[in-house]
Scaffold this motif. Sequence first.
Motif, PDB file in Angstrom:
ATOM      1  N   UNK A  48       3.093   3.373   4.226  1.00 12.61           N
ATOM      2  CA  UNK A  48       2.381   2.213   3.725  1.00 12.61           C
ATOM      3  C   UNK A  48       2.983   0.920   4.217  1.00 12.61           C
ATOM      4  N   UNK A  49       2.523  -0.162   3.645  1.00 12.52           N
ATOM      5  CA  UNK A  49       3.042  -1.495   3.928  1.00 12.52           C
ATOM      6  C   UNK A  49       3.686  -2.019   2.654  1.00 12.52           C
ATOM      7  N   UNK A  50       4.928  -2.497   2.770  1.00  9.91           N
ATOM      8  CA  UNK A  50       5.668  -2.968   1.597  1.00  9.91           C
ATOM      9  C   UNK A  50       5.502  -4.464   1.360  1.00  9.91           C
ATOM     10  N   UNK A  51       4.570  -5.081   2.058  1.00  3.77           N
ATOM     11  CA  UNK A  51       4.326  -6.503   1.884  1.00  3.77           C
ATOM     12  C   UNK A  51       4.686  -7.291   3.116  1.00  3.77           C
ATOM     13  N   UNK A 105       9.465  -6.974  -1.792  1.00  2.00           N
ATOM     14  CA  UNK A 105       9.517  -5.754  -0.990  1.00  2.00           C
ATOM     15  C   UNK A 105      10.718  -4.904  -1.366  1.00  2.00           C
ATOM     16  N   UNK A 106      11.885  -5.531  -1.529  1.00  2.00           N
ATOM     17  CA  UNK A 106      13.092  -4.786  -1.902  1.00  2.00           C
ATOM     18  C   UNK A 106      12.926  -4.135  -3.281  1.00  2.00           C
ATOM     19  N   UNK A 107      12.310  -4.870  -4.201  1.00  2.00           N
ATOM     20  CA  UNK A 107      12.071  -4.322  -5.541  1.00  2.00           C
ATOM     21  C   UNK A 107      11.129  -3.128  -5.469  1.00  2.00           C
ATOM     22  N   UNK A 108      10.074  -3.259  -4.697  1.00  2.00           N
ATOM     23  CA  UNK A 108       9.094  -2.181  -4.576  1.00  2.00           C
ATOM     24  C   UNK A 108       9.728  -0.913  -4.015  1.00  2.00           C
ATOM     25  N   UNK A 109      10.453  -1.041  -2.903  1.00  2.63           N
ATOM     26  CA  UNK A 109      11.046   0.136  -2.279  1.00  2.63           C
ATOM     27  C   UNK A 109      12.110   0.757  -3.179  1.00  2.63           C
ATOM     28  N   UNK A 110      12.843  -0.077  -3.919  1.00  2.00           N
ATOM     29  CA  UNK A 110      13.816   0.449  -4.855  1.00  2.00           C
ATOM     30  C   UNK A 110      13.161   1.248  -5.968  1.00  2.00           C
ATOM     31  N   UNK A 111      12.065   0.732  -6.514  1.00  2.00           N
ATOM     32  CA  UNK A 111      11.341   1.448  -7.569  1.00  2.00           C
ATOM     33  C   UNK A 111      10.717   2.729  -7.033  1.00  2.00           C
ATOM     34  N   UNK A 151       0.828  -1.211   0.000  1.00  2.00           N
ATOM     35  CA  UNK A 151       0.000   0.000   0.000  1.00  2.00           C
ATOM     36  C   UNK A 151       0.859   1.256   0.000  1.00  2.00           C
ATOM     37  N   UNK A 152       0.225   2.357  -0.351  1.00  2.00           N
ATOM     38  CA  UNK A 152       0.878   3.668  -0.292  1.00  2.00           C
ATOM     39  C   UNK A 152      -0.174   4.724  -0.009  1.00  2.00           C
ATOM     40  N   UNK A 153       0.177   5.653   0.876  1.00  2.00           N
ATOM     41  CA  UNK A 153      -0.683   6.795   1.138  1.00  2.00           C
ATOM     42  C   UNK A 153       0.168   8.047   1.184  1.00  2.00           C
TER      43      UNK A 153
END
Length: 309
Positions: A106-109, A146-152, A95-97
């Motif tokens: 948010x929650x990264x998973x 999660x690492x991919x998401x935060x990196x992007x 999620x992202x807010x």
Amino acid sequence: MEQEDRYLALLTKVASYRVERVTADGERMPLSASVSSRTENDRLVLTDVNGADILVFEPITPKPDLPLAGTDWVLDGYSTGGDAVSSVIAGTTITAKFSPDGNVTGNAGCNHYGGGYLLDGANLSVSSLFSTLMYCSEPEGVMEQEARYLGLLGNVSSYRVEGDRLVLTDAAGADLLFFVQAEEVPAAPLTGTLWTLESYSLEGDAVSSVIAGTTVTAEFAPDGNVTGSAGCNRYFAAYEVSGKTMTIGPAGSTKMYCGEPEGIMEQEARYLSLLESVAGCRIDGDRLDLLDEAGKTLLSYRAESVDQP
């Protein structure tokens, strides 16, 4: 999957099309493709070489663009390089807010994250990302995702909103992250809810997830008392709440000592100390944040159960 395979197979057999309008009495009226005004009764019909109708589409009413800030977004897919896009692993939610105050959370998973963002027209940059440090072994691949998401997320340069969809892009204009509006979660009541701690503040801006194998809870009773487990011992304290203002404590507790898991007693002491620093509260769906006087989040809980009247 059978439906998808059938749909794609039928697409390859399309030879012609027509646009028609179905009247109230069921009559089909052919329309010119150049007609600019459409109604909910219009249909696009794709036919095969024999003129048989094989696919029928109905119009979708365009949704107004949602604001970036203040909308709860949930990740639908993310770039894995080039034109490849991956859906989110089943059983995980990212999620992202974007809050009006310039913070994104948010929650990264697996872990909760936060950071700051700057907005200038369609230009968007996210910086100073941090997260809790919990490790999740299931489902498989969740930590890599999660690492991919935060990196992007840290590489975002712009955004666009298309109705109830949010797309974040990089400096080259490549789409990185694809969100949809999250389903609205009714706000859980403060009292009568079992709140389970997910993360807590450390010194400075650091945030820690709860030690694996420990459970910290809070239950706010209507009589002005809060009780729960601090991880090892049971605790109790008085609280007062008025609107978004809250005060707690001082807290009392039982005097048991727990040797495992490592760090549990230090976590408990930190938790009870933070309770006494609470000056405000915020409930967003099934999340409860307890805040200090400056509005900084000290303790973040998730609703586990709600008492039914």
